[in-house]
Scaffold this motif. Structure first.
Motif, PDB file in Angstrom:
ATOM      1  N   LEU A  46       0.767  -1.107   0.137  1.00  0.00           N
ATOM      2  CA  LEU A  46       0.082  -0.035   0.064  1.00  0.00           C
ATOM      3  C   LEU A  46       0.957   1.216  -0.052  1.00  0.00           C
ATOM      4  N   ARG A  48       3.653   1.286  -2.075  1.00  0.00           N
ATOM      5  CA  ARG A  48       4.569   1.271  -3.333  1.00  0.00           C
ATOM      6  C   ARG A  48       4.821   2.548  -3.740  1.00  0.00           C
ATOM      7  N   GLY A  72     -10.325   7.048  -3.004  1.00  0.00           N
ATOM      8  CA  GLY A  72      -9.748   5.743  -2.278  1.00  0.00           C
ATOM      9  C   GLY A  72      -8.556   5.800  -2.277  1.00  0.00           C
ATOM     10  N   ALA A  73      -7.733   6.746  -1.657  1.00  0.00           N
ATOM     11  CA  ALA A  73      -6.351   7.199  -1.899  1.00  0.00           C
ATOM     12  C   ALA A  73      -5.534   6.188  -0.752  1.00  0.00           C
ATOM     13  N   GLY A  74      -6.029   5.632   0.103  1.00  0.00           N
ATOM     14  CA  GLY A  74      -5.165   4.773   0.804  1.00  0.00           C
ATOM     15  C   GLY A  74      -4.170   5.545   1.631  1.00  0.00           C
ATOM     16  N   CYS A  77      -0.155   6.835  -1.782  1.00  0.00           N
ATOM     17  CA  CYS A  77       0.955   6.289  -2.878  1.00  0.00           C
ATOM     18  C   CYS A  77       0.982   7.024  -4.067  1.00  0.00           C
ATOM     19  N   HIS A  78      -0.257   7.139  -4.608  1.00  0.00           N
ATOM     20  CA  HIS A  78      -0.307   7.711  -6.250  1.00  0.00           C
ATOM     21  C   HIS A  78      -0.410   9.370  -5.961  1.00  0.00           C
ATOM     22  N   ASP A  93     -10.708   9.504   1.041  1.00  0.00           N
ATOM     23  CA  ASP A  93     -10.764   8.339   1.471  1.00  0.00           C
ATOM     24  C   ASP A  93     -11.870   8.298   2.615  1.00  0.00           C
ATOM     25  N   ILE A  94     -12.616   7.290   2.848  1.00  0.00           N
ATOM     26  CA  ILE A  94     -13.575   7.056   4.054  1.00  0.00           C
ATOM     27  C   ILE A  94     -12.687   6.583   5.323  1.00  0.00           C
ATOM     28  N   VAL A 112     -13.616  11.630   3.128  1.00  0.00           N
ATOM     29  CA  VAL A 112     -14.909  12.046   2.287  1.00  0.00           C
ATOM     30  C   VAL A 112     -15.364  10.586   1.475  1.00  0.00           C
ATOM     31  N   ASN A 113     -16.814  10.152   1.508  1.00  0.00           N
ATOM     32  CA  ASN A 113     -17.063   9.239   0.650  1.00  0.00           C
ATOM     33  C   ASN A 113     -17.373   9.823  -0.616  1.00  0.00           C
ATOM     34  N   LEU A 114     -16.849   8.994  -1.898  1.00  0.00           N
ATOM     35  CA  LEU A 114     -17.197   9.705  -3.232  1.00  0.00           C
ATOM     36  C   LEU A 114     -18.900   9.767  -3.411  1.00  0.00           C
ATOM     37  N   LEU A 129      -7.730   3.770  -8.527  1.00  0.00           N
ATOM     38  CA  LEU A 129      -6.677   2.615  -8.872  1.00  0.00           C
ATOM     39  C   LEU A 129      -6.800   1.510  -7.639  1.00  0.00           C
ATOM     40  N   MET A 130      -6.035   0.442  -8.071  1.00  0.00           N
ATOM     41  CA  MET A 130      -6.193  -0.852  -7.350  1.00  0.00           C
ATOM     42  C   MET A 130      -7.660  -1.490  -7.322  1.00  0.00           C
ATOM     43  N   ILE A 135     -14.911   0.316  -5.390  1.00  0.00           N
ATOM     44  CA  ILE A 135     -15.637   1.326  -4.806  1.00  0.00           C
ATOM     45  C   ILE A 135     -17.125   1.573  -5.062  1.00  0.00           C
ATOM     46  N   TRP A 205     -17.923  -5.273  -3.094  1.00  0.00           N
ATOM     47  CA  TRP A 205     -16.560  -4.834  -3.908  1.00  0.00           C
ATOM     48  C   TRP A 205     -16.764  -5.311  -5.512  1.00  0.00           C
TER      49      TRP A 205
HETATM   50  N1  SAH Z   1      -5.801   3.736  -4.004  1.00  0.00           N
HETATM   51  C1  SAH Z   1      -5.065   2.955  -2.774  1.00  0.00           C
HETATM   52  C2  SAH Z   1      -5.721   2.186  -1.888  1.00  0.00           C
HETATM   53  C3  SAH Z   1      -6.677   1.237  -2.521  1.00  0.00           C
HETATM   54  S1  SAH Z   1      -7.659   0.326  -1.328  1.00  0.00           S
HETATM   55  C4  SAH Z   1      -3.990   2.324  -3.355  1.00  0.00           C
HETATM   56  O1  SAH Z   1      -3.826   2.033  -4.646  1.00  0.00           O
HETATM   57  O2  SAH Z   1      -3.087   1.756  -2.723  1.00  0.00           O
HETATM   58  C5  SAH Z   1      -9.184   1.122  -1.540  1.00  0.00           C
HETATM   59  C6  SAH Z   1      -9.555   2.489  -0.584  1.00  0.00           C
HETATM   60  O3  SAH Z   1     -10.746   3.043  -0.918  1.00  0.00           O
HETATM   61  C7  SAH Z   1      -9.656   2.157   0.859  1.00  0.00           C
HETATM   62  O4  SAH Z   1      -8.569   3.007   1.344  1.00  0.00           O
HETATM   63  C8  SAH Z   1     -10.848   2.448   1.327  1.00  0.00           C
HETATM   64  O5  SAH Z   1     -10.981   3.221   2.620  1.00  0.00           O
HETATM   65  C9  SAH Z   1     -11.466   3.491   0.055  1.00  0.00           C
HETATM   66  N2  SAH Z   1     -12.861   3.512  -0.297  1.00  0.00           N
HETATM   67  C10 SAH Z   1     -13.722   2.637  -0.052  1.00  0.00           C
HETATM   68  N3  SAH Z   1     -15.085   3.068  -0.454  1.00  0.00           N
HETATM   69  C11 SAH Z   1     -14.998   4.347  -0.639  1.00  0.00           C
HETATM   70  C12 SAH Z   1     -15.714   5.565  -1.121  1.00  0.00           C
HETATM   71  N4  SAH Z   1     -16.971   5.281  -1.149  1.00  0.00           N
HETATM   72  N5  SAH Z   1     -15.195   6.740  -1.060  1.00  0.00           N
HETATM   73  C13 SAH Z   1     -13.956   7.032  -0.916  1.00  0.00           C
HETATM   74  N6  SAH Z   1     -13.104   6.270  -0.535  1.00  0.00           N
HETATM   75  C14 SAH Z   1     -13.401   4.697  -0.196  1.00  0.00           C
END
Ligand code: SAH
Length: 241
Positions: A46, A48, A72-74, A77-78, A93-94, A112-114, A129-130, A135, A205
């Motif tokens: 996560l 990388r 969903g930036a985790g 990393c991006h 990210d949530i 924030v939730n998208l 991504l990933m 999502i 998912w």
């Molecule tokens: N993009 C990152 C993380 C991927 S994991 C990477 O590539 O490493 C997916 C991420 O999406 C998690 O951190 C999770 O908390 C987030 N997520 C899940 N549902 C979401 C939503 N509705 N809105 C925003 N983020 C969300």
């Protein structure tokens, strides 16, 4: 569609990201599913760097331009890689722990939730991504997803999203496709994560094949372009209208 965010006690992945960031190591991040055997996400992955990213992600970062929303930036990393390329992003990210880490890394980040309509903005690139399609959760949520990105995309903007066609899991050795059609779309998966004593809730998912994504997109006035195909039935798509 769930539009909420996670609380700190229900956020296993975020806690793992936080531990790894603050101590340089993390315990096992366990993944459970009603469809698959127990699995693990290596927490270091996560974090990388650009060079460690799969080619599909590198291409997405190269194509990203203008004002960028990293969804969903985790660990961020991006967004960090984008910053090194001189590109601006907002990371959402949530996960409260993940957002905390991203802020500590100096990124512009928000919990924030998208799908929360209170979140507004105009972005030239929306990065997912990933298995970013995850999502969306279920095929039936795609209409809401397309309406949502219509609100968030600036004119001429596009979504860069990766996903996989899970059909290989259901293919016979002779290549025939054995899927129970009554069971719903084969790319709809449920997961639950656990990190130490932190247990998350079950969530949906979505893995979506390119043709199904394109068919839905067309109904909502979007076109989908295949930017790159990976080696594991995975691909990077550009969604625009
Ligand atoms: N993009 C990152 C993380 C991927 S994991 C990477 O590539 O490493 C997916 C991420 O999406 C998690 O951190 C999770 O908390 C987030 N997520 C899940 N549902 C979401 C939503 N509705 N809105 C925003 N983020 C969300």
């Amino acid at each position: 569609m769930n539009t909420g965010v996670l609380t700190a006690d229900k956020d296993p992945m975020g806690k793992a990201i936080y531990d790894y960031f603050t101590t340089g190591k993390a315990a096992r991040l366990r993944v459970f599913s009603s469809q698959f055997d127990e699995d693990e996400i290596p927490v270091s992955e996560l974090f990388r760097s650009y060079d460690q990213m799969p080619e599909l992600e590198q291409i997405a970062l190269q194509k990203a331009c203008g004002r960028i929303l990293d969804v969903g930036a985790g660990s961020g990393c991006h967004s960090l890689a984008l910053r090194a390329m001189g590109k601006d992003s907002l990371a959402i990210d949530i996960s409260p722990w993940a957002v905390d880490v991203m802020k500590q890394r100096g990124l512009e980040a928000a919990q924030v939730n998208l799908f929360d309509s209170h979140f507004v903005g105009q972005y030239d690139t929306i990065l997912m991504l990933m298995n970013g399609s995850g999502i969306v959760g279920k095929l039936g949520n795609l209409p809401e997803f397309f309406q949502r990105i219509k609100q968030l995309l600036a004119s001429g903007g596009s979504v860069l999203m990766d996903s996989s066609d899970l059909r290989y899991l259901y293919e016979d050795e002779d290549g025939s496709f054995v899927v129970n059609l009554a069971a719903g779309y084969y790319g709809e998966v449920d997961f639950r994560m656990q990190y130490k004593q932190v247990r998350g809730d079950v969530f949906d998912w979505l893995y979506v094949d390119f043709d199904t994504l394109s068919a839905y997109a067309a109904q909502y006035g979007f076109r989908v372009e295949m930017l790159s195909e990976g080696e594991h039935y995975n691909y990077l798509a550009r969604i625009a209208w």
